[in-house]
Design an enzyme around this catalytic site. Structure first.
Site, mmCIF file in Angstrom:
data_model
loop_
_atom_site.group_PDB
_atom_site.id
_atom_site.type_symbol
_atom_site.label_atom_id
_atom_site.label_comp_id
_atom_site.label_asym_id
_atom_site.label_seq_id
_atom_site.Cartn_x
_atom_site.Cartn_y
_atom_site.Cartn_z
ATOM 1 N N CYS A 1 55.988 16.210 60.043
ATOM 2 C CA CYS A 1 56.757 16.633 58.861
ATOM 3 C C CYS A 1 55.889 17.387 57.870
ATOM 4 O O CYS A 1 56.340 17.689 56.774
ATOM 5 C CB CYS A 1 57.433 15.441 58.193
ATOM 6 S SG CYS A 1 56.260 14.259 57.513
ATOM 7 N N HIS B 1 51.612 22.147 46.248
ATOM 8 C CA HIS B 1 53.017 22.004 45.884
ATOM 9 C C HIS B 1 53.646 23.322 45.439
ATOM 10 O O HIS B 1 54.855 23.480 45.552
ATOM 11 C CB HIS B 1 53.207 20.837 44.911
ATOM 12 C CG HIS B 1 53.066 19.543 45.641
ATOM 13 N ND1 HIS B 1 51.909 18.804 45.634
ATOM 14 C CD2 HIS B 1 53.917 18.923 46.491
ATOM 15 C CE1 HIS B 1 52.064 17.773 46.447
ATOM 16 N NE2 HIS B 1 53.266 17.807 46.963
HETATM 17 C C1 PEP Z 1 51.880 15.745 54.404
HETATM 18 O O1 PEP Z 1 50.910 15.304 53.796
HETATM 19 O O2 PEP Z 1 51.793 16.485 55.415
HETATM 20 C C2 PEP Z 1 53.244 15.461 53.925
HETATM 21 C C3 PEP Z 1 54.288 15.836 54.629
HETATM 22 O O3 PEP Z 1 53.375 14.832 52.723
HETATM 23 P P1 PEP Z 1 53.161 15.565 51.289
HETATM 24 O O4 PEP Z 1 53.049 17.028 51.519
HETATM 25 O O5 PEP Z 1 54.343 15.217 50.450
HETATM 26 O O6 PEP Z 1 51.895 14.921 50.814
#
Ligand code: PEP
Ligand code: MG
Length: 568
Positions: A493, A199
C-alpha cells in the site's frame, strides 16, 4: 515513470526533479512567498495608542475569519487544520500581550512580531508536538503583519487569477497550503523539497494534480511552465504548439489506459486486486470512479490531524461506516492511527522530547503508550462494521516485532474484530515476517516507510530522494522477504504500488494486492493486463539482480514490453 516526453523547448532547457503525480500541467508560475519581512526593530507609531490597538484587533480578527472561511471551503481535514489556526489568532492572551507592547509605544506590526515571538519561544521550549506548532504560529503572525503593512498575504491564491489555473511553485508545501486547492485552480505543483513519498506527493496524487518534487532551484522559476508530473520535468516558456502537442499525447495515453477495465489481473488471468488508499470519506468518489475493488489503506489519522482533543466514538464510527458502506462486499483495510513523526496528532503527544521523531513513539508504539485511544478506535471500528457487508480488516502501522504483532492481534480480538494484520514498514518486520505471521491474518507493506528505514533516509528530504526509490534492489529484497513462505496474504500500500512497472515487479514477487491513490489505478490496471505472470516474475528477478535502482528499473522494463506500448 515516463511522461508525455517533455524535451528542451525554446532555449530554456527543462529542469529535472522527481515526478510524483503523473499528468501534464501548464500555466503561469505562482511562487509561494516564503515570509513577510520582519518589521523594523523598535519601530514606533505616531499618535494615540487606542487606534493602534484597534488596528491590531481588527487585523487579528480579519486573519482568523479568513482562516475560518478557507477551512469551510476546504471541508473535512482542511476545516480542522485551519480552524485550529483561527483559534490561535483569536487567543485572548495573545491580544493582551500585543496591546501591552503597543502601550510601550511599539508600532502595531512590531508589537505583533514580538508578542508572537514570545509565544513561539514557549512552544519551541515545550518541544514535541507543541514545538512543531511553531510554524503555524509563524504563518498567523505573517498574515497579521501583512494586513497591517499592506504587503501581499502569504499563502496560495484560492482562485485562479483571471480564471487561468497556475503552477504552484514552493520550497515545500504544508497540508494547510494545499487543503483549499483543487485542480480547477492549480495546474501543477513544483517544489524544491519533498521526496517521492512525502505528504506533498501523496496529497498531489489524491487531488489528481501533476507534481514534481525535489526540483533544485524551483523557486527561481517564473513565466509560463509546462510540468510533466510523470517524467519529473519542468519546461519554461514553451511555444504554444509544444503545449498542445504534449497535452494531446497525454490525453491519448489516458484514453488508451482507460480502455482496460475490470478487476486487476495479469494477461494470463492471475488476480491482483487493485485497491484504493483513502484519507477519509471525501476520497471515496474518486476511488469508485477509478474502479477500485476495495480499500487497501484507510489512513485514519488524516481524519484527525490538528484536532485538539480525541475524536468521539460516535464521530469515528460515522467516518468509518461511510467508507465501509461505499464498498459493499469489498475488502476495506483500515489502519489504526499512525500518529507521530510527520503526522503528529495534538491529542497523542509523544511521551518525551524526540530528537528523531521518525524513530520515536509513532504508529503502534503510540497505541501501546495510550492503549485507551487504540481500544476506543478498535471498538468504534467493530461497531461501524455492524450491518455492513464490507470485509473489514484492521491493521497497525510501524510494527517491528512478533511480540508487538501478537499484542495488536489480541487487542483486535478483544474488540470483536475478525481480521487483524500489520504493516511491514520496518526492515526487522520484513526479515522476520514468518514470526509475525504466527499472530496475524495478513500483511501490508508500506514501502514509503520501509525505504525510509532501510536506507536511513528521511522521506521528507528532497535531497535524499534517490535513496527513497522503491526500485532499489535492497528494498525489493525486503519485499520478497516480507511476502515470504509464511502463507499469509501480503499486499503493498506504499507509493511503489502506483508505479506501473514496479506494480508488475511486485506482482512477480508474489505480492497479492496493490493499493494506491485513485489516480494511479488506470495505469497499473493496464500495465498488469499487458503482461503474464511469467513476464512479471522475470522482471522481478532481473530487477533484484541489478546493482542500483536505475539499473533495476531498466532491467525490469526489458521484460515488460507492454509498458512502452501504453506510453508508460
Ligand atoms: C507507507 O509508509 O508506505 C505507508 C503506506 O504509510 P504512510 O505513507 O501513511 O506512512
Ligand atoms: Mg508508513
Amino acid at each position: 515513470m515516463t511522461g508525455a516526453g517533455v524535451s528542451p523547448g525554446n532555449g530554456h532547457g527543462p529542469v529535472k526533479g522527481v515526478g510524483v503525480s503523473p499528468g501534464i500541467g501548464y500555466g503561469p508560475a505562482y511562487v509561494l512567498a516564503e515570509r513577510v519581512p520582519e518589521p523594523p526593530v523598535g519601530e514606533r507609531y505616531a499618535g494615540e495608542a487606542g487606534p493602534e490597538k484597534d488596528r491590531v484587533a481588527q487585523a487579528l480578527e480579519r486573519v482568523a475569519a479568513e482562516l475560518d472561511r478557507r477551512g469551510e471551503r476546504a471541508g473535512g481535514q482542511g476545516r480542522e487544520v485551519l480552524g485550529a489556526q483561527a483559534m490561535m489568532a483569536r487567543d485572548p492572551g495573545l491580544a493582551v500581550e500585543v496591546a501591552a507592547l503597543v502601550d510601550t509605544g511599539l508600532a502595531a506590526p512590531r508589537a505583533v512580531f514580538e508578542a508572537f515571538q514570545k509565544y513561539r519561544d514557549l512552544l519551541t521550549a515545550a518541544g514535541g508536538y507543541l514545538g512543531e506548532r511553531a510554524a503555524d504560529l509563524d504563518d498567523i503572525r505573517d498574515r497579521v503583519i501583512a494586513v497591517l503593512t499592506g504587503v501581499p498575504m502569504p499563502g496560495v491564491p484560492e482562485e485562479a487569477p483571471g480564471g487561468v489555473p497556475y503552477v504552484l511553485v514552493a520550497r515545500d508545501l504544508a497540508p494547510a497550503d494545499t487543503a483549499v486547492l483543487s485542480s480547477a485552480v492549480v495546474a501543477a505543483f513544483v517544489t524544491e523539497e519533498g521526496g517521492p513519498t512525502s505528504h506533498t506527493a501523496i496529497l498531489a496524487r489524491a487531488m489528481g494534480v501533476p507534481a514534481v518534487v525535489a526540483c533544485p532551484g524551483a523557486t527561481t522559476l517564473d513565466g509560463n511552465l509546462l510540468v510533466d508530473g510523470g517524467a519529473g520535468l519542468v519546461e519554461r516558456e514553451p511555444e504554444p504548439h509544444r503545449v498542445e502537442q504534449v497535452r494531446r499525447a497525454d490525453a491519448a495515453r489516458r484514453r488508451l489506459l482507460a480502455e482496460t477495465t475490470g478487476p486487476g489481473r495479469t494477461a494470463d488471468g492471475h488476480r491482483v486486486p487493485l485497491l484504493a488508499n483513502l484519507g477519509g470519506p471525501a476520497d471515496v468518489p474518486a476511488a469508485l470512479q477509478a474502479g477500485a475493488e476495495g480499500v487497501g489503506l484507510y489512513r485514519t489519522e488524516f481524519l484527525f490531524l490538528d484536532r485538539a482533543s480525541a475524536p468521539s466514538a460516535r464521530e469515528q464510527e460515522e467516518a468509518y461506516r461511510a467508507v465501509l458502506e461505499a464498498f459493499p462486499r469489498g475488502k476495506v483495510v483500515v489502519r489504526t492511527l499512525d500518529s507521530g513523526a510527520d503526522k503528529p496528532l495534538a491529542f497523542l503527544p509523544p511521551p518525551g522530547e524526540e530528537p528523531n521523531p521518525a524513530l520515536g513513539v509513532r504508529g503502534l508504539r503510540m497505541g501501546r503508550h495510550v492503549p485507551e485511544v487504540l481500544t476506543g478506535q478498535l471498538q468504534a471500528l467493530a461497531r461501524a462494521a455492524e450491518g455492513t457487508s464490507a470485509q473489514l480488516q484492521v491493521m497497525a502501522p510501524m510494527v517491528a516485532t512478533a511480540e508487538e504483532a501478537a499484542w495488536f492481534a489480541a487487542a483486535c480480538r478483544t474488540a470483536g474484530l475478525p481480521e487483524a494484520g500489520v504493516m511491514i514498514e520496518i526492515p526487522a518486520a520484513a526479515l522476520r515476517s514468518a514470526d509475525l505471521a504466527r499472530f496475524v491474518d495478513f500483511f501490508s507493506i508500506g514501502t514509503n516507510d520501509l525505504a525510509q528505514y532501510a536506507f536511513a533516509a528521511d522521506r521528507q528530504l528532497g535531497v535524499l530522494s534517490d535513496l527513497q526509490d522503491a526500485w532499489q534492489p535492497a528494498l525489493l529484497d525486503l519485499v520478497a522477504l516480507a511476502v515470504g513462505g509464511h502463507g499469509r496474504p501480503c499486499g503493498v500500500c506504499g507509493e511503489a504500488a502506483a508505479d506501473p512497472a514496479l506494480a508488475c515487479v511486485l506482482a512477480g514477487l508474489g505480492v497479492g494486492s496493490l493499493s494506491m491513490g485513485a489516480a494511479g489505478l488506470p495505469a497499473v490496471r493496464a500495465a498488469l493486463a499487458r503482461h503474464t505472470l511469467v513476464q512479471c516474475r522475470a522482471a522481478a528477478a532481473a530487477a533484484r539482480a541489478a546493482a542500483s535502482g536505475e539499473q533495476a528499473r531498466a532491467a525490469a522494463r526489458e521484460h515488460l514490453p507492454g509498458l512502452s506500448e501504453l506510453g508508460l
